[in-house]
Design a protein around this motif. Structure first.
Motif, PDB file in Angstrom:
ATOM      1  N   GLY A 233       0.758  -1.241   0.000  1.00 18.94           N
ATOM      2  CA  GLY A 233       0.000   0.000   0.000  1.00 18.94           C
ATOM      3  C   GLY A 233       0.785   1.285   0.000  1.00 18.94           C
ATOM      4  O   GLY A 233       0.259   2.340  -0.368  1.00 18.94           O
ATOM      5  N   LEU A 234       2.057   1.230   0.420  1.00 15.28           N
ATOM      6  CA  LEU A 234       2.821   2.481   0.525  1.00 15.28           C
ATOM      7  C   LEU A 234       3.132   3.063  -0.844  1.00 15.28           C
ATOM      8  O   LEU A 234       3.041   4.280  -1.044  1.00 15.28           O
ATOM      9  CB  LEU A 234       4.108   2.242   1.315  1.00 15.28           C
ATOM     10  N   ASN A 235       3.494   2.206  -1.780  1.00 12.47           N
ATOM     11  CA  ASN A 235       3.789   2.686  -3.135  1.00 12.47           C
ATOM     12  C   ASN A 235       2.508   3.225  -3.786  1.00 12.47           C
ATOM     13  O   ASN A 235       1.551   2.493  -3.990  1.00 12.47           O
ATOM     14  CB  ASN A 235       4.362   1.537  -3.976  1.00 12.47           C
ATOM     15  N   ILE A 266       5.306   2.237  13.296  1.00 13.31           N
ATOM     16  CA  ILE A 266       4.890   2.516  11.913  1.00 13.31           C
ATOM     17  C   ILE A 266       5.860   3.503  11.269  1.00 13.31           C
ATOM     18  O   ILE A 266       6.306   3.304  10.137  1.00 13.31           O
ATOM     19  CB  ILE A 266       3.462   3.088  11.882  1.00 13.31           C
ATOM     20  N   ALA A 267       6.171   4.579  11.996  1.00 13.32           N
ATOM     21  CA  ALA A 267       7.062   5.609  11.445  1.00 13.32           C
ATOM     22  C   ALA A 267       8.436   5.032  11.112  1.00 13.32           C
ATOM     23  O   ALA A 267       9.019   5.341  10.056  1.00 13.32           O
ATOM     24  CB  ALA A 267       7.198   6.762  12.435  1.00 13.32           C
ATOM     25  N   ASP A 278       5.409   9.321  -1.396  1.00  9.74           N
ATOM     26  CA  ASP A 278       4.532   8.437  -0.628  1.00  9.74           C
ATOM     27  C   ASP A 278       4.951   8.378   0.840  1.00  9.74           C
ATOM     28  O   ASP A 278       4.108   8.446   1.740  1.00  9.74           O
ATOM     29  CB  ASP A 278       4.546   7.038  -1.236  1.00  9.74           C
ATOM     30  N   VAL A 279       6.245   8.228   1.085  1.00  8.59           N
ATOM     31  CA  VAL A 279       6.756   8.194   2.450  1.00  8.59           C
ATOM     32  C   VAL A 279       6.465   9.516   3.150  1.00  8.59           C
ATOM     33  O   VAL A 279       6.001   9.543   4.297  1.00  8.59           O
ATOM     34  CB  VAL A 279       8.267   7.888   2.460  1.00  8.59           C
ATOM     35  N   GLU A 280       6.709  10.618   2.461  1.00  5.35           N
ATOM     36  CA  GLU A 280       6.464  11.936   3.053  1.00  5.35           C
ATOM     37  C   GLU A 280       4.985  12.119   3.395  1.00  5.35           C
ATOM     38  O   GLU A 280       4.642  12.635   4.467  1.00  5.35           O
ATOM     39  CB  GLU A 280       6.912  13.034   2.091  1.00  5.35           C
ATOM     40  N   GLU A 285       0.741  12.396   7.701  1.00  4.87           N
ATOM     41  CA  GLU A 285      -0.512  11.970   8.333  1.00  4.87           C
ATOM     42  C   GLU A 285      -0.252  11.360   9.708  1.00  4.87           C
ATOM     43  O   GLU A 285      -0.948  11.662  10.684  1.00  4.87           O
ATOM     44  CB  GLU A 285      -1.225  10.943   7.446  1.00  4.87           C
ATOM     45  N   LEU A 286       0.740  10.494   9.770  1.00 11.88           N
ATOM     46  CA  LEU A 286       1.011   9.740  10.984  1.00 11.88           C
ATOM     47  C   LEU A 286       1.546  10.611  12.114  1.00 11.88           C
ATOM     48  O   LEU A 286       1.179  10.425  13.284  1.00 11.88           O
ATOM     49  CB  LEU A 286       2.025   8.631  10.679  1.00 11.88           C
ATOM     50  N   ILE A 287       2.413  11.555  11.775  1.00  9.67           N
ATOM     51  CA  ILE A 287       3.080  12.346  12.814  1.00  9.67           C
ATOM     52  C   ILE A 287       2.412  13.704  12.982  1.00  9.67           C
ATOM     53  O   ILE A 287       1.834  14.006  14.027  1.00  9.67           O
ATOM     54  CB  ILE A 287       4.580  12.503  12.505  1.00  9.67           C
ATOM     55  N   VAL A 288       2.453  14.539  11.947  1.00  9.44           N
ATOM     56  CA  VAL A 288       1.989  15.919  12.102  1.00  9.44           C
ATOM     57  C   VAL A 288       0.488  15.981  12.363  1.00  9.44           C
ATOM     58  O   VAL A 288       0.029  16.579  13.343  1.00  9.44           O
ATOM     59  CB  VAL A 288       2.360  16.760  10.859  1.00  9.44           C
TER      60      VAL A 288
END
Length: 447
Positions: A233-235, A266-267, A278-280, A285-288
């Motif tokens: 899913g990340l790509n 996860i991070a 995609d990583v950015e 979403e996950l952190i900020v």
């Protein structure tokens, strides 16, 4: 070692002789758990037993069988894993402050380590115990990668003000996570693995909202879901995440909400995939965005009411309070997905059936509740009721912040003025049609 900035003393009492208690609440896992790890370090230093206590509050914020069932199955897995590490797991029931204070006195515990949680009811539990206890009560933020109290000491205006604060210190906190080990000091009592089926029968949670079939709780299922997201899913995540007709989101929110999976894990997993759009997008979403929600709930006690609205939003909603509504629905009609809008009905149906709703549609869903309710207050109440009743990740800072953004303009700015909304950002059916295949989504979820 744990970074001392993750720790926050909730009282000034000393650590006394006796077993160390980890009051598990938000972080319902054994792996990657800073609070549990710190509690074990305290116990090892004092050659004391380590106990993990979870307190079941009956009818917690309207939770139903859907949420209780998911949580209890996960807790049974936690209990079994801890049992293998010589760490007793005790499942208590009752009013949390009373239950914990009674346990402290009865077992003559040396100190209590609790999770960080910005929600009002949890703060009342932890602060209430800390105020009345004669032993140290220590809070550990194991949910935020950058501890919420360290990231900012005030309510932030939006992601653009919190982001630079997080980025300045993120490398200091995004580190490998130490794990709990076999505990060498046994407790004097023998504790059985809780029979969560019997507990569920005793609790009698509202069975009007049933469990989601095929959705497995617990750490193992969470790790498998994370591995699947990294591999499959990340790509393409950045381009697909806002399209409800494709499997473009991570799908990890239920495990994150119940603490079955560490955000830091996860991070770390995502960050090892290199630098890409995609990583950015995923780390944003996950952190900020996620940590902005915790900031909002910690520093705004009225996070679930219209009082949370910034001044400009409060003024514009008040100005348009009595604007005529073309459609106006009751809470029951919303709940039954019985509006004139087939897209809204489909989104509500997705939540009813699966316990989840696509993130992009959650914004549309909440904004339409504002448009079709008699007042902003009623809209907030309806949105929170539906989200908390049907979503597996209900009663969460992300949910409260998302509703506040959609209805109250929190973390947003003023837009063009229009009826009912005033200057609150508007979303339309036609706008959704330009984003994704609305008809395809409706066909899939139409009753």
């Amino acid at each position: 070692m744990i970074d001392s900035r993750r720790l926050h003393n909730l009282n000034n009492c000393p650590i006394r002789p006796g077993p160390v208690v980890y009051w598990m609440s938000r972080e319902q896992r054994v792996a990657d758990n800073w609070g549990l790890y710190h509690a074990q370090q305290l116990a090892l230093e004092r050659q004391a037993a380590l106990l993990v206590v979870f307190i079941l509050a009956d009818g917690f914020l309207g939770a139903t069988l859907r949420q209780y069932g998911f949580m209890l199955q996960g807790l049974e897995q936690v209990a079994r894993k801890l049992d293998g590490l010589n760490i007793p797991f005790l499942l208590l029931e009752g009013e949390p402050r009373h239950s914990m204070l009674q346990f402290i006195a009865q077992e003559q515990t040396g100190c209590v380590v609790c999770d960080f949680d910005p929600l009002r009811i949890k703060r009342q539990w932890f602060d209430g115990v800390a105020a009345a206890a004669t032993v140290a009560v220590l809070e550990v933020d194991g949910h935020n990668i950058v501890p919420c109290r360290i990231a900012s000491v005030k309510r932030e205006f939006g992601a653009y003000t919190l982001r630079p604060k997080l980025r300045r210190v993120l490398p200091e906190f995004l580190v490998s996570i130490p794990q709990v080990v076999q505990h060498p000091f046994a407790w004097k009592k023998t504790v059985a693995i809780p029979d969560t089926e019997q507990v569920q029968i005793r609790l009698k949670p509202d069975a009007g909202v049933g469990v989601v079939p095929g959705f497995r709780p617990g750490e193992q299922a969470a790790f498998e879901a994370l591995a699947d997201f990294i591999a499959q899913g990340l790509n393409g995540y950045a381009s697909r995440r806002n399209d409800p007709t494709v499997h473009g989101q991570s799908g990890l929110s239920p495990w994150l909400h119940f603490g079955h999976l560490s955000p830091q894990r996860i991070a770390l997993a995502v960050a090892t995939q290199g630098d890409s759009e995609d990583v950015e997008a995923m780390l944003e979403e996950l952190i900020v965005r996620r940590e902005l929600s915790d900031n909002f709930c910690l520093y705004c006690a009225s996070y679930d009411t219209l009082d949370a609205a910034p001044d400009w939003a409060h003024r514009t909603l008040e100005k348009h309070r009595h604007d005529p509504r073309r459609f106006c629905y009751t809470q029951h009609e919303f709940e039954q997905a019985a509006t004139h809008d087939l897209l809204w009905n489909a989104a509500q149906t997705e939540m009813l059936e699966t316990g989840k709703m696509h993130g992009y549609l959650r914004m549309y869903w909440a904004k339409k509740i504002l448009e079709w309710s008699e007042s902003p207050e009623e809209a907030i109440s309806t949105a929170i009721y539906l989200n908390d009743r049907y979503s597996l990740d209900g009663r969460d800072p992300n949910g409260y912040a998302g509703i506040a953004w959609s209805i109250c303009g929190v973390h947003d700015r003023a837009w063009g003025e229009r009826p009912v909304f005033g200057s609150i950002r508007f979303m339309s059916y036609d706008g959704c049609k330009r984003k994704f295949k609305v008809d395809e989504y409706i066909r899939h979820w139409r009753k």
